[in-house]
Design a protein around this motif. Structure first.
Motif, PDB file in Angstrom:
ATOM      1  N   ASP A   7       0.855  -1.181   0.000  1.00  0.00           N
ATOM      2  CA  ASP A   7       0.000   0.000   0.000  1.00  0.00           C
ATOM      3  C   ASP A   7       0.897   1.240   0.000  1.00  0.00           C
ATOM      4  O   ASP A   7       1.048   1.907   1.031  1.00  0.00           O
ATOM      5  CB  ASP A   7      -0.885  -0.047   1.260  1.00  0.00           C
ATOM      6  N   ARG A 136      -8.856   1.479  10.660  1.00  0.00           N
ATOM      7  CA  ARG A 136      -9.747   2.634  10.844  1.00  0.00           C
ATOM      8  C   ARG A 136     -11.007   2.217  11.593  1.00  0.00           C
ATOM      9  O   ARG A 136     -11.568   3.014  12.344  1.00  0.00           O
ATOM     10  CB  ARG A 136     -10.093   3.263   9.492  1.00  0.00           C
ATOM     11  N   SER A 168      -5.789  -1.097   5.444  1.00  0.00           N
ATOM     12  CA  SER A 168      -5.672  -0.225   6.614  1.00  0.00           C
ATOM     13  C   SER A 168      -5.251  -1.039   7.840  1.00  0.00           C
ATOM     14  O   SER A 168      -6.062  -1.326   8.724  1.00  0.00           O
ATOM     15  CB  SER A 168      -7.000   0.507   6.874  1.00  0.00           C
ATOM     16  N   LYS A 170      -2.285  -1.460  11.022  1.00  0.00           N
ATOM     17  CA  LYS A 170      -1.221  -0.786  11.749  1.00  0.00           C
ATOM     18  C   LYS A 170      -0.315  -1.752  12.502  1.00  0.00           C
ATOM     19  O   LYS A 170       0.715  -1.344  13.021  1.00  0.00           O
ATOM     20  CB  LYS A 170      -1.804   0.236  12.752  1.00  0.00           C
TER      21      LYS A 170
HETATM   22  O1  G3P Z   1      -5.641   0.855   1.062  1.00  0.00           O
HETATM   23  C1  G3P Z   1      -6.381   1.565   2.052  1.00  0.00           C
HETATM   24  C2  G3P Z   1      -5.468   2.196   2.999  1.00  0.00           C
HETATM   25  O2  G3P Z   1      -4.570   3.013   2.291  1.00  0.00           O
HETATM   26  C3  G3P Z   1      -6.039   2.934   4.149  1.00  0.00           C
HETATM   27  O3  G3P Z   1      -5.068   2.792   5.129  1.00  0.00           O
HETATM   28  O4  G3P Z   1      -3.556   3.419   6.923  1.00  0.00           O
HETATM   29  O5  G3P Z   1      -4.784   5.207   5.640  1.00  0.00           O
HETATM   30  O6  G3P Z   1      -5.999   3.708   7.220  1.00  0.00           O
HETATM   31  P1  G3P Z   1      -4.846   3.858   6.294  1.00  0.00           P
END
Ligand code: G3P
Length: 230
Positions: A7, A136, A168, A170
């Protein structure tokens, strides 16, 4: 088999990690593109050059009306060539755009998914991947892993061809737990990808192997010993 994607749009990191690891593709969004502070089109051409035509490259249009999303997605497809996916947020116009793009033979990833029904509607609209945002969801005291589990359940129950691309993240535990659910794919940052592999006891074991073995290995001139001495 788990599909791993990066990503990021950082060319140096993509190049370094594709050289080392079995990575299947790259996902981007406008925020990720902005982090590189380079024009989108130049970045896309560079990423494709580095990853090759077989790797998946997911690109997100920025328009909000279905017709604009479709026009942008077609332009990026022509630019990226190879294994390209249009990454579309699950807004009402986005769902319309997904159906139009599928009619044109473009592969689609539905993104910015926070609920089970968003994923189900996107799957019904023809999305090849649905991308729930695990961290998220966790950050709003929801249950990212639970949402992925529910989506996996109904994809199996209805026998849909759609794959879950969990996004998303972490931390390693979040990735591990979506793998336990049998999610088809994850997209993660280069830093988190390398955290999946790292363990200090592995480094210690390699260090011991080297120092135990070195007096008895007589082919050391063939080996780059610099990296083994640390
Ligand atoms: O691919 C989705 C991602 O980029 C969102 O990740 O770390 O911004 O919550 P984040």
């Amino acid at each position: 088999m788990m599909i791993y994607m990066l990503d990021t749009a950082n060319i140096k990191e993509i190049e370094r990690l594709f050289d080392l690891y079995p990575i299947d593709g790259v996902t981007t969004n406008p925020t990720i593109i902005a982090q590189e502070q380079k024009p989108l089109r130049r970045l896309l051409v560079d990423i494709r050059r580095v990853v090759g035509d077989d790797a998946m490259l997911h690109v997100q249009p920025i328009g909000s009306k279905a017709e604009d999303i479709v026009a942008e997605a077609m332009e990026y497809r022509d630019l990226c060539k190879g294994n390209y996916y249009a990454k579309i947020p699950v807004t009402p116009q986005g769902i319309k755009a997904m159906q139009l793009l599928k009619q044109r033979g473009v592969k689609v990833t539905a993104t910015a998914i926070f609920t089970q029904q968003q994923a189900l509607i996107a799957a019904k609209a023809g999305a090849d991947f649905v991308a729930p945002y695990v961290n998220r969801l966790d950050n709003i005291s929801s249950d990212g892993i639970g949402v992925v589990a529910d989506i996996m359940t109904f994809i199996k129950a209805y026998g849909m061809p759609t794959k879950v691309l969990a996004a998303s993240f972490k931390n390693v535990e979040q990735v591990h737990r979506v793998c336990l659910l049998g999610a088809h794919a994850v997209t993660i940052t280069p830093e988190l990808f390398e955290s999946l592999l790292y363990h200090p006891l592995t480094d210690r074991a390699v260090w011991d192997f080297y120092h135990d073995g070195v007096p008895y290995y007589d082919e050391l001139e063939m080996i780059d010993t610099k990296n083994n001495k640390a």
